[in-house]
Design a protein around this motif. Structure first.
Motif, PDB file in Angstrom:
ATOM      1  N   GLU A  14       0.778  -1.374   0.128  1.00  0.00           N
ATOM      2  CA  GLU A  14      -0.093   0.201  -0.061  1.00  0.00           C
ATOM      3  C   GLU A  14       0.490   1.717  -0.052  1.00  0.00           C
ATOM      4  O   GLU A  14       0.321   2.209   0.010  1.00  0.00           O
ATOM      5  N   LYS A  16       2.341   4.097  -1.018  1.00  0.00           N
ATOM      6  CA  LYS A  16       2.393   4.960  -2.033  1.00  0.00           C
ATOM      7  C   LYS A  16       4.096   5.232  -2.737  1.00  0.00           C
ATOM      8  O   LYS A  16       5.287   5.598  -2.188  1.00  0.00           O
ATOM      9  N   PHE A  17       3.841   5.459  -4.176  1.00  0.00           N
ATOM     10  CA  PHE A  17       5.395   5.484  -4.824  1.00  0.00           C
ATOM     11  C   PHE A  17       5.428   7.088  -4.808  1.00  0.00           C
ATOM     12  O   PHE A  17       5.073   7.894  -5.080  1.00  0.00           O
ATOM     13  N   PRO A  21       4.901  13.139 -10.644  1.00  0.00           N
ATOM     14  CA  PRO A  21       3.971  12.779 -11.210  1.00  0.00           C
ATOM     15  C   PRO A  21       3.717  12.673 -12.832  1.00  0.00           C
ATOM     16  O   PRO A  21       5.072  13.584 -13.047  1.00  0.00           O
ATOM     17  N   GLY A  22       3.011  11.763 -13.204  1.00  0.00           N
ATOM     18  CA  GLY A  22       3.330  11.159 -14.272  1.00  0.00           C
ATOM     19  C   GLY A  22       3.897  10.369 -14.845  1.00  0.00           C
ATOM     20  O   GLY A  22       4.167  10.498 -16.060  1.00  0.00           O
ATOM     21  N   CYS A  23       4.905  10.352 -13.669  1.00  0.00           N
ATOM     22  CA  CYS A  23       6.118   9.008 -14.680  1.00  0.00           C
ATOM     23  C   CYS A  23       5.490   7.485 -14.888  1.00  0.00           C
ATOM     24  O   CYS A  23       4.504   7.145 -14.001  1.00  0.00           O
ATOM     25  N   GLY A  26       4.992   4.050 -12.289  1.00  0.00           N
ATOM     26  CA  GLY A  26       4.020   3.411 -11.867  1.00  0.00           C
ATOM     27  C   GLY A  26       3.213   2.289 -12.568  1.00  0.00           C
ATOM     28  O   GLY A  26       2.737   1.474 -12.157  1.00  0.00           O
ATOM     29  N   ILE A  27       2.747   2.853 -13.645  1.00  0.00           N
ATOM     30  CA  ILE A  27       1.852   1.863 -14.620  1.00  0.00           C
ATOM     31  C   ILE A  27       2.708   0.383 -14.670  1.00  0.00           C
ATOM     32  O   ILE A  27       1.694  -0.389 -14.865  1.00  0.00           O
ATOM     33  N   PRO A 222       3.304  15.895 -17.946  1.00  0.00           N
ATOM     34  CA  PRO A 222       3.038  14.219 -17.936  1.00  0.00           C
ATOM     35  C   PRO A 222       2.277  14.308 -19.375  1.00  0.00           C
ATOM     36  O   PRO A 222       2.913  13.267 -19.788  1.00  0.00           O
TER      37      PRO A 222
ATOM     38  N   MET B   1      -6.965   2.172   2.171  1.00  0.00           N
ATOM     39  CA  MET B   1      -7.504   2.289   0.630  1.00  0.00           C
ATOM     40  C   MET B   1      -9.071   1.618   0.701  1.00  0.00           C
ATOM     41  O   MET B   1      -9.992   2.043   0.590  1.00  0.00           O
ATOM     42  N   GLU B  20      -5.520  10.638  -1.702  1.00  0.00           N
ATOM     43  CA  GLU B  20      -4.121  10.752  -0.717  1.00  0.00           C
ATOM     44  C   GLU B  20      -2.779  10.362  -1.577  1.00  0.00           C
ATOM     45  O   GLU B  20      -1.944  10.459  -1.874  1.00  0.00           O
ATOM     46  N   ARG B  21      -3.138   9.627  -2.274  1.00  0.00           N
ATOM     47  CA  ARG B  21      -2.466   8.464  -3.528  1.00  0.00           C
ATOM     48  C   ARG B  21      -2.147   9.734  -4.874  1.00  0.00           C
ATOM     49  O   ARG B  21      -0.902   9.591  -5.793  1.00  0.00           O
ATOM     50  N   LYS B  23      -1.184  12.277  -8.040  1.00  0.00           N
ATOM     51  CA  LYS B  23      -0.418  13.451  -7.603  1.00  0.00           C
ATOM     52  C   LYS B  23      -0.770  14.261  -8.992  1.00  0.00           C
ATOM     53  O   LYS B  23       0.259  14.923  -9.347  1.00  0.00           O
ATOM     54  N   CYS B  25      -1.677  14.402 -12.014  1.00  0.00           N
ATOM     55  CA  CYS B  25      -0.805  14.418 -12.706  1.00  0.00           C
ATOM     56  C   CYS B  25      -1.474  14.405 -13.953  1.00  0.00           C
ATOM     57  O   CYS B  25      -1.259  15.601 -14.848  1.00  0.00           O
ATOM     58  N   GLN B  46      -2.398  15.850   1.178  1.00  0.00           N
ATOM     59  CA  GLN B  46      -1.543  16.319   2.222  1.00  0.00           C
ATOM     60  C   GLN B  46       0.200  16.564   1.499  1.00  0.00           C
ATOM     61  O   GLN B  46       0.909  17.479   1.508  1.00  0.00           O
ATOM     62  N   ASN B  47      -0.127  16.177  -0.319  1.00  0.00           N
ATOM     63  CA  ASN B  47       1.376  15.983  -0.520  1.00  0.00           C
ATOM     64  C   ASN B  47       0.822  17.907  -1.431  1.00  0.00           C
ATOM     65  O   ASN B  47       1.988  17.679  -2.242  1.00  0.00           O
ATOM     66  N   TYR B  49      -1.325  18.058  -3.583  1.00  0.00           N
ATOM     67  CA  TYR B  49      -1.548  18.150  -5.349  1.00  0.00           C
ATOM     68  C   TYR B  49      -3.180  18.294  -5.252  1.00  0.00           C
ATOM     69  O   TYR B  49      -3.663  17.658  -4.009  1.00  0.00           O
ATOM     70  N   ASP B  74      -0.283   6.163 -10.451  1.00  0.00           N
ATOM     71  CA  ASP B  74      -0.340   6.062  -9.355  1.00  0.00           C
ATOM     72  C   ASP B  74      -1.312   5.009  -9.081  1.00  0.00           C
ATOM     73  O   ASP B  74      -1.535   4.932  -7.167  1.00  0.00           O
TER      74      ASP B  74
END
Ligand code: SF4
Ligand code: SF4
Lengths: 249, 82
Positions: A14, A16-17, A21-23, A26-27, A222, B1, B20-21, B23, B25, B46-47, B49, B74
């Motif tokens: 669980e 977080k990566f 952003p947009g990299c 993760g996919i 992205p 989750m 929260e996950r 970003k 994008c 929290q980050n 975004y 993500d």
């Protein structure tokens, strides 16, 4: 009553990566995890993480993981697989790791036909260290160490690992895929699934090169990165299956 | 989750973002064929975004095609269908 049709795979932790952003890392993580879910192999899989942006991949895959020193993932995976031939073993490596410092290891693991699967992320740049030119950087591509664009006379040509390795006798399956849109993501998953299946069947070395983005170090957004990949990377790195033992059998 | 999903299941949404996950994008925003996803302008997570969301009035338009799930780097998105 709502039915769930797509959701977070079991084979990812669980956490977080940490990726930008947009990299697209993760996919690819998700695709590998979904394949572990579908094949039911999470408990028997050992992944080997590289040095580079995906150095923390061991935090994200919910299978056993091992960290290798820079470029040495195929050698470490060889050892693991030979001691545990009944386990599924994969390496997850970027282009700085696999195509530069680790060139020797990947070539010889492929040539020996080690029964492992390599997931090779090619985003044409060094990400973690701050956007330096990689062996895979395109002609004219600006990076922090090629501020006027890659000059082929000085730095040589973008290296095509997939084509190189596919002329060896050892590999069972080698393909290049991309993850810049849902259609290609599905094709990428198909190729990865086949690589894992062939390993399960003991057919030998398999590698999937995945064209990926690096919005941060390419210096574009992205969405633009996905377009840049399609427009500029795909002509230099054509998508195809380059080696498939099932075709000649 | 699990918590997030359960809560939203009750609300009958077809596409749910783990805010929260996220970003921010915007890749899901661009890929959605019916153009109903946006990055929420009124809040950040929290980050820092702006999380992706579908406004309540647009929820019905989702076709559950899963393209947003496919492109999300993500893995924030869960898709349901009726
Ligand atoms: S499932 Fe398809 S239609 Fe629904 S929000 Fe995602 S991309 Fe849009
Ligand atoms: S693709 Fe994922 S991370 Fe990007 S904005 Fe959409 S939900 Fe957030």
């Amino acid at each position: 009553m709502m039915e769930k049709v797509a959701s977070y795979p079991d084979s990812l932790t669980e956490k977080k990566f940490h990726y930008c952003p947009g990299c697209t890392h993760g996919i690819v993580h998700r695709l590998v995890a979904e394949i572990m879910d579908e094949m039911g192999i999470k408990e028997e899989t050992i992944g080997v993480a590289p040095v580079g942006c995906s150095v923390l991949a061991y935090d994200y895959f919910d299978c056993d993981m091992h960290e290798a020193s820079h470029g040495r993932a195929p050698a470490v995976a060889t050892g693991i697989k030979r001691v545990h031939p009944d386990k599924m073993v994969f390496t997850y490596q970027g282009d700085g790791d696999l195509a530069s410092i680790g060139t020797a290891e990947i070539v010889h693991a492929a040539n020996r036909g080690e029964n492992i699967t390599t997931v090779f992320i090619n985003n044409a740049i060094y990400g973690m260290t701050g956007g330096q030119m990689a062996p895979t950087t395109l002609e004219g591509q600006k990076t922090t160490t090629s501020p006027y664009g890659r000059n082929l006379k000085e730095a040589g040509n973008p290296i095509r690992m997939t084509e190189m390795l596919s002329v060896l006798d050892g590999p069972a399956f080698i393909a290049r895929v991309s993850v810049h849109d849902p259609k290609h993501i599905r094709q990428a998953k198909k190729a990865l699934r086949k690589a894992f299946r062939l390993q399960k069947e003991g057919k030998g070395f398999t590698m999937i090169e995945v064209l990926s983005t690096c919005p941060t170090n390419w210096g574009i957004k992205p969405q633009e990165s996905l377009e840049w990949l399609e427009e500029y990377m795909m002509p230099v790195y054509p998508l195809d299956v380059y080696k498939d033992i099932e075709e000649v059998e | 989750m699990a918590e997030v999903k359960d809560k939203t299941e009750v609300q009958n949404k077809k596409m749910v973002v783990d805010e929260e996950r996220c970003k921010g994008c915007g890749l899901c925003v661009n890929v959605c064929p019916v153009e109903i996803i946006e990055n929420a302008e009124d809040r950040i997570n929290q980050n820092g975004y702006h999380p992706a969301e579908i406004k309540p009035e647009n929820q019905d338009k989702c076709t559950s095609c899963t393209q947003c799930y496919q492109i999300c780097p993500d893995v924030c998105i869960t898709v349901y269908k009726e």
